[in-house]
Design a protein around this motif. Structure first.
Motif, PDB file in Angstrom:
ATOM      1  N   THR A  35       0.819  -1.214   0.000  1.00  0.00           N
ATOM      2  CA  THR A  35       0.000   0.000   0.000  1.00  0.00           C
ATOM      3  C   THR A  35       0.850   1.259   0.000  1.00  0.00           C
ATOM      4  N   GLY A  93      -2.863   8.611  -2.805  1.00  0.00           N
ATOM      5  CA  GLY A  93      -1.776   9.037  -3.685  1.00  0.00           C
ATOM      6  C   GLY A  93      -2.121  10.311  -4.436  1.00  0.00           C
ATOM      7  N   MET A 110       3.331   6.325 -12.018  1.00  0.00           N
ATOM      8  CA  MET A 110       1.918   6.064 -11.764  1.00  0.00           C
ATOM      9  C   MET A 110       1.515   4.704 -12.317  1.00  0.00           C
ATOM     10  N   TRP A 143      -5.646   3.408  -1.733  1.00  0.00           N
ATOM     11  CA  TRP A 143      -4.253   3.810  -1.945  1.00  0.00           C
ATOM     12  C   TRP A 143      -4.153   4.838  -3.074  1.00  0.00           C
ATOM     13  N   LEU A 144      -4.980   4.660  -4.109  1.00  0.00           N
ATOM     14  CA  LEU A 144      -4.967   5.566  -5.256  1.00  0.00           C
ATOM     15  C   LEU A 144      -5.448   6.952  -4.863  1.00  0.00           C
ATOM     16  N   LYS A 162       2.650   1.780  -3.366  1.00  0.00           N
ATOM     17  CA  LYS A 162       1.718   2.188  -4.417  1.00  0.00           C
ATOM     18  C   LYS A 162       1.328   3.655  -4.273  1.00  0.00           C
ATOM     19  N   ALA A 170       2.634   2.030  -9.978  1.00  0.00           N
ATOM     20  CA  ALA A 170       1.712   1.880  -8.849  1.00  0.00           C
ATOM     21  C   ALA A 170       0.566   0.936  -9.204  1.00  0.00           C
ATOM     22  N   ALA A 181       4.437   5.939  -4.941  1.00  0.00           N
ATOM     23  CA  ALA A 181       4.805   5.963  -6.353  1.00  0.00           C
ATOM     24  C   ALA A 181       3.837   6.830  -7.151  1.00  0.00           C
ATOM     25  N   PHE A 182       2.544   6.680  -6.878  1.00  0.00           N
ATOM     26  CA  PHE A 182       1.556   7.475  -7.613  1.00  0.00           C
ATOM     27  C   PHE A 182       1.669   8.949  -7.248  1.00  0.00           C
ATOM     28  N   ASN A 204      -0.306  -2.847  -7.739  1.00  0.00           N
ATOM     29  CA  ASN A 204      -1.646  -3.187  -7.275  1.00  0.00           C
ATOM     30  C   ASN A 204      -2.149  -4.466  -7.951  1.00  0.00           C
TER      31      ASN A 204
END
Length: 334
Positions: free
Chosen positions: A36, A183, A162, A179-180, A39, A165, A42-43, A169
């Motif tokens: 998590t 982010g 992105m 998580w998105l 991700k 990420a 990174a995003f 996932n």
């Protein structure tokens, strides 16, 4: 002050939403059982890499790159990764989890305060191992002001991160998209803080620890405290907003509770509260000492520096990640 506090509240919400502050989430990253954090980070960095360069290009913001002090960044990154794996928190999430009632996070903060205090005391004698200082090195500076090329690279790398990420996932096979959203929030919030009409600085957390510790113990008449006084004060207010956010949401969701032991810890280390708190103190100490050696932490170095394509932040992130995984593999061995 109110604006800084509100920004801290927003930061706290972004972290809480995907449970990025939880011990299970961060220690799970150390053992590669939970991606998590990877991700969301990174995003967020990828999105910020696209937004921030254009802000700077349109003179709405300026660079705040941390200098590439090789010894400090490498050694600090290693220590930071060790502390993060043992503690299960980073400087920003420590404050947030403390607001939710996590006793181990509170003890980790105390350990972090002593880590900051000791760093202030020993800094004059360890300066030799922190160098050499290569100055503030970042991508746009390296390519010699070729703005168009820089923008193209920024967009490509940002999209690639992105995409990474989403790939992570897919590897996890999880349908949850919190998580998105976290982010996205972090990827937008940091560039907002960078704006000259807002705060003209990056998000950060670890400087608050030596700032508070030095104030408590009266170590304010030294070059290091004078250097961190302004950012340290800012981060204390910022983290206060994050703590209040965590506390209020924990009450609303009826999740506020004094917690010591978590499933992953109990599975590998047992259910002794004393043992957990001792390790939390040590982890907090190592975490903040490493952060101050490197000049930043997860939010101030990896997140903010990554968005600026800062070489010091990339190197720091690499050594943190390696150290985190090695420590996680050894420390949480069944």
């Amino acid at each position: 002050m109110l604006e800084i506090f509100v920004l801290g509240v927003l930061f706290g919400f972004a972290i809480i939403y995907a449970r990025l502050n939880k011990f299970e989430t961060i220690s799970g990253m150390a053992t590669l059982e939970d991606l998590t954090v990877a991700k969301a980070m990174a995003f967020a960095i990828g999105l910020g890499m696209i937004i921030l360069p254009f802000e700077i290009g349109f003179m709405l913001a300026t660079y705040h790159v941390k200098p590439f002090i090789l010894g400090g960044v490498v050694l600090g990154g290693i220590l930071f990764g060790i502390g993060m794996a043992i503690l299960g928190y980073c400087p920003g999430t420590l404050a947030i989890s403390a607001g939710e009632g996590s006793v181990d996070a509170i003890v980790g903060i105390i350990g972090g305060l002593f880590g900051g205090l000791v760093f202030t005391l020993v800094l004059p004698s360890i300066k030799g191992i922190l160098g050499p200082n290569f100055g503030k090195v970042y991508l746009e500076k390296i390519i010699g002001g070729q703005v168009i090329i820089f923008y193209i690279v920024a967009v490509i790398v940002g999209i690639a991160l992105m995409a990474l990420a989403f790939y992570l996932n897919k590897l996890e096979g999880k349908k949850d998209k919190k998580w998105l959203y976290s982010g996205i929030m972090l990827g937008i919030l940091n560039p907002i803080v960078f704006l000259e009409v807002v705060q003209n600085r990056p998000i950060g957390a670890s400087t608050a620890f030596p700032y508070v510790a030095d104030k408590i113990f009266g170590l304010t008449d030294n070059p290091y405290f004078l250097k961190i006084q302004k950012p340290g004060h800012w981060e204390v207010i910022f983290l206060a907003g994050a703590i209040v956010c965590a506390f209020v949401f924990a009450l609303i969701k009826k999740e506020f509770a004094f917690k010591y032991i978590y499933p992953r810890w109990e599975k590998t280390k047992g259910n002794s509260k004393v043992k957990r708190l001792i390790y939390a103190f040590l982890g907090g100490f190592i975490l903040i000492f490493g952060a101050r050696m490197a000049g930043g932490c997860t939010s101030g170095h990896i997140l903010s520096g990554g968005m600026q394509f800062a070489i010091s932040s990339f190197v720091f992130a690499i050594f943190v990640f390696i150290s985190l995984l090695v420590t996680g593999r050894l420390f949480y061995k069944k």
